[in-house]
Design a protein around this motif. Structure first.
Motif, PDB file in Angstrom:
ATOM      1  N   ARG A 194     -32.428  26.825 -27.822  1.00 48.93           N
ATOM      2  CA  ARG A 194     -33.387  26.046 -27.034  1.00 48.93           C
ATOM      3  C   ARG A 194     -33.042  24.559 -27.076  1.00 48.93           C
ATOM      4  O   ARG A 194     -33.130  23.871 -26.062  1.00 48.93           O
ATOM      5  N   TYR A 195     -32.613  24.066 -28.236  1.00 49.00           N
ATOM      6  CA  TYR A 195     -32.242  22.662 -28.377  1.00 49.00           C
ATOM      7  C   TYR A 195     -31.052  22.328 -27.476  1.00 49.00           C
ATOM      8  O   TYR A 195     -31.025  21.288 -26.840  1.00 49.00           O
ATOM      9  N   ARG A 196     -30.080  23.234 -27.415  1.00 42.39           N
ATOM     10  CA  ARG A 196     -28.878  23.010 -26.610  1.00 42.39           C
ATOM     11  C   ARG A 196     -29.035  23.504 -25.173  1.00 42.39           C
ATOM     12  O   ARG A 196     -28.110  23.429 -24.390  1.00 42.39           O
ATOM     13  N   LYS A 197     -30.189  24.087 -24.859  1.00 40.16           N
ATOM     14  CA  LYS A 197     -30.483  24.623 -23.529  1.00 40.16           C
ATOM     15  C   LYS A 197     -29.469  25.695 -23.116  1.00 40.16           C
ATOM     16  O   LYS A 197     -28.956  25.707 -22.000  1.00 40.16           O
ATOM     17  N   LEU A 198     -29.195  26.620 -24.056  1.00 40.77           N
ATOM     18  CA  LEU A 198     -28.272  27.719 -23.803  1.00 40.77           C
ATOM     19  C   LEU A 198     -29.062  28.976 -23.461  1.00 40.77           C
ATOM     20  O   LEU A 198     -30.083  29.251 -24.082  1.00 40.77           O
ATOM     21  N   THR A 199     -28.585  29.733 -22.505  1.00 37.65           N
ATOM     22  CA  THR A 199     -29.218  31.010 -22.181  1.00 37.65           C
ATOM     23  C   THR A 199     -28.527  32.173 -22.867  1.00 37.65           C
ATOM     24  O   THR A 199     -29.092  33.247 -22.974  1.00 37.65           O
ATOM     25  N   ALA A 200     -27.286  31.952 -23.314  1.00 35.40           N
ATOM     26  CA  ALA A 200     -26.531  33.001 -23.999  1.00 35.40           C
ATOM     27  C   ALA A 200     -25.594  32.363 -25.016  1.00 35.40           C
ATOM     28  O   ALA A 200     -25.112  31.253 -24.815  1.00 35.40           O
ATOM     29  N   LEU A 201     -25.357  33.086 -26.092  1.00 41.30           N
ATOM     30  CA  LEU A 201     -24.540  32.578 -27.184  1.00 41.30           C
ATOM     31  C   LEU A 201     -23.680  33.711 -27.734  1.00 41.30           C
ATOM     32  O   LEU A 201     -24.203  34.776 -28.071  1.00 41.30           O
ATOM     33  N   PRO A 202     -22.358  33.505 -27.820  1.00 44.29           N
ATOM     34  CA  PRO A 202     -21.507  34.554 -28.388  1.00 44.29           C
ATOM     35  C   PRO A 202     -21.813  34.765 -29.873  1.00 44.29           C
ATOM     36  O   PRO A 202     -22.052  33.813 -30.613  1.00 44.29           O
ATOM     37  N   VAL A 203     -21.796  36.024 -30.271  1.00 45.03           N
ATOM     38  CA  VAL A 203     -21.956  36.391 -31.677  1.00 45.03           C
ATOM     39  C   VAL A 203     -20.577  36.856 -32.145  1.00 45.03           C
ATOM     40  O   VAL A 203     -20.005  37.775 -31.560  1.00 45.03           O
ATOM     41  N   VAL A 204     -20.037  36.181 -33.169  1.00 48.71           N
ATOM     42  CA  VAL A 204     -18.687  36.486 -33.638  1.00 48.71           C
ATOM     43  C   VAL A 204     -18.694  36.780 -35.129  1.00 48.71           C
ATOM     44  O   VAL A 204     -19.576  36.331 -35.859  1.00 48.71           O
ATOM     45  N   ASP A 205     -17.665  37.523 -35.567  1.00 49.85           N
ATOM     46  CA  ASP A 205     -17.504  37.778 -36.999  1.00 49.85           C
ATOM     47  C   ASP A 205     -16.732  36.626 -37.638  1.00 49.85           C
ATOM     48  O   ASP A 205     -16.377  35.646 -36.959  1.00 49.85           O
ATOM     49  N   GLU A 206     -16.438  36.745 -38.916  1.00 47.44           N
ATOM     50  CA  GLU A 206     -15.769  35.660 -39.650  1.00 47.44           C
ATOM     51  C   GLU A 206     -14.350  35.402 -39.162  1.00 47.44           C
ATOM     52  O   GLU A 206     -13.766  34.366 -39.451  1.00 47.44           O
ATOM     53  N   HIS A 207     -13.779  36.324 -38.375  1.00 47.87           N
ATOM     54  CA  HIS A 207     -12.421  36.153 -37.853  1.00 47.87           C
ATOM     55  C   HIS A 207     -12.414  35.601 -36.429  1.00 47.87           C
ATOM     56  O   HIS A 207     -11.356  35.271 -35.911  1.00 47.87           O
ATOM     57  N   GLY A 208     -13.577  35.545 -35.782  1.00 48.79           N
ATOM     58  CA  GLY A 208     -13.659  35.061 -34.412  1.00 48.79           C
ATOM     59  C   GLY A 208     -13.680  36.150 -33.367  1.00 48.79           C
ATOM     60  O   GLY A 208     -13.596  35.876 -32.172  1.00 48.79           O
ATOM     61  N   THR A 209     -13.808  37.396 -33.803  1.00 47.02           N
ATOM     62  CA  THR A 209     -13.882  38.521 -32.874  1.00 47.02           C
ATOM     63  C   THR A 209     -15.307  38.628 -32.326  1.00 47.02           C
ATOM     64  O   THR A 209     -16.269  38.579 -33.085  1.00 47.02           O
ATOM     65  N   ALA A 210     -15.422  38.778 -31.015  1.00 44.52           N
ATOM     66  CA  ALA A 210     -16.736  38.895 -30.380  1.00 44.52           C
ATOM     67  C   ALA A 210     -17.396  40.213 -30.759  1.00 44.52           C
ATOM     68  O   ALA A 210     -16.813  41.280 -30.592  1.00 44.52           O
ATOM     69  N   LEU A 211     -18.625  40.121 -31.283  1.00 46.35           N
ATOM     70  CA  LEU A 211     -19.404  41.306 -31.637  1.00 46.35           C
ATOM     71  C   LEU A 211     -20.493  41.589 -30.616  1.00 46.35           C
ATOM     72  O   LEU A 211     -20.949  42.713 -30.477  1.00 46.35           O
ATOM     73  N   GLY A 212     -20.936  40.529 -29.925  1.00 45.73           N
ATOM     74  CA  GLY A 212     -22.020  40.674 -28.977  1.00 45.73           C
ATOM     75  C   GLY A 212     -22.406  39.325 -28.396  1.00 45.73           C
ATOM     76  O   GLY A 212     -21.726  38.323 -28.599  1.00 45.73           O
ATOM     77  N   VAL A 213     -23.534  39.332 -27.688  1.00 45.18           N
ATOM     78  CA  VAL A 213     -24.081  38.128 -27.075  1.00 45.18           C
ATOM     79  C   VAL A 213     -25.567  38.093 -27.360  1.00 45.18           C
ATOM     80  O   VAL A 213     -26.251  39.116 -27.233  1.00 45.18           O
ATOM     81  N   LEU A 214     -26.053  36.940 -27.763  1.00 44.87           N
ATOM     82  CA  LEU A 214     -27.478  36.736 -27.930  1.00 44.87           C
ATOM     83  C   LEU A 214     -27.975  36.031 -26.687  1.00 44.87           C
ATOM     84  O   LEU A 214     -27.496  34.943 -26.354  1.00 44.87           O
ATOM     85  N   ALA A 215     -28.887  36.654 -25.958  1.00 42.99           N
ATOM     86  CA  ALA A 215     -29.426  36.081 -24.725  1.00 42.99           C
ATOM     87  C   ALA A 215     -30.917  35.860 -24.895  1.00 42.99           C
ATOM     88  O   ALA A 215     -31.647  36.770 -25.268  1.00 42.99           O
ATOM     89  N   LEU A 216     -31.337  34.635 -24.662  1.00 41.43           N
ATOM     90  CA  LEU A 216     -32.744  34.271 -24.775  1.00 41.43           C
ATOM     91  C   LEU A 216     -33.245  33.700 -23.472  1.00 41.43           C
ATOM     92  O   LEU A 216     -32.511  32.993 -22.782  1.00 41.43           O
ATOM     93  N   ALA A 217     -34.476  33.957 -23.148  1.00 39.67           N
ATOM     94  CA  ALA A 217     -35.109  33.330 -21.995  1.00 39.67           C
ATOM     95  C   ALA A 217     -35.605  31.972 -22.443  1.00 39.67           C
ATOM     96  O   ALA A 217     -36.357  31.862 -23.406  1.00 39.67           O
ATOM     97  N   LEU A 218     -35.153  30.920 -21.765  1.00 39.46           N
ATOM     98  CA  LEU A 218     -35.593  29.565 -22.120  1.00 39.46           C
ATOM     99  C   LEU A 218     -36.989  29.330 -21.568  1.00 39.46           C
ATOM    100  O   LEU A 218     -37.307  29.725 -20.459  1.00 39.46           O
TER     101      LEU A 218
END
Length: 140
Positions: free
Chosen positions: A114-138
């Motif tokens: 909300r602070y950065r006004k993002l609607t989606a954020l990549p979720v990654v593991d400790e190596h940088g591999t994409a695990l998913g996306v967190l999507a929030l309604a602003l």
């Protein structure tokens, strides 16, 4: 795409403790379409249209997630004076990130988005591999 809306709900005392400890892993979506950073903006927009999504995860040549682009972001760029049909997705991203970990508390991730006004954020593991996306309604 399923949006995660954080709204207070009446809960019992023991259930409230579960909500406090909820992590991004509990709310993230599957990663969805991923594109390489050398793809053109036009092709990325076509991939979004074909997959009926408003965001794409962007990966580098090693397959590691380096960010996320959105349909509104790419559409605005396409309408700008700096646009050419050779413009690559990597040119849009700039620095890597932002990302979140699956173990991040939902309250913390929601606040950051909300602070950065993002609607989606990549979720990654400790190596940088994409695990998913967190999507929030602003909140409007």
């Amino acid at each position: 795409m399923t949006l995660v809306q954080m709204q207070p709900r009446p809960v019992h005392a023991h259930a409230h403790a579960d909500l406090v400890h909820r992590t991004v892993n509990d709310a993230m979506e599957a990663p969805g379409p991923q594109v390489c950073d050398d793809m053109t903006v036009e092709v990325a927009l076509a991939v979004m249209a074909g997959s009926r999504t408003d965001h794409l995860l962007v990966c580098d040549e090693d397959g590691l997630c380096i960010g996320l682009v959105t349909q509104p972001q790419l559409t605005a760029l396409r309408r700008s004076a700096v646009y050419t049909d050779q413009l690559r997705v990597r040119d849009v991203l700039g620095d890597r990130g932002p990302f979140t970990s699956p173990m991040t508390a939902m309250a913390e991730a929601e606040h950051a988005m909300r602070y950065r006004k993002l609607t989606a954020l990549p979720v990654v593991d400790e190596h940088g591999t994409a695990l998913g996306v967190l999507a929030l309604a602003l909140a409007r």
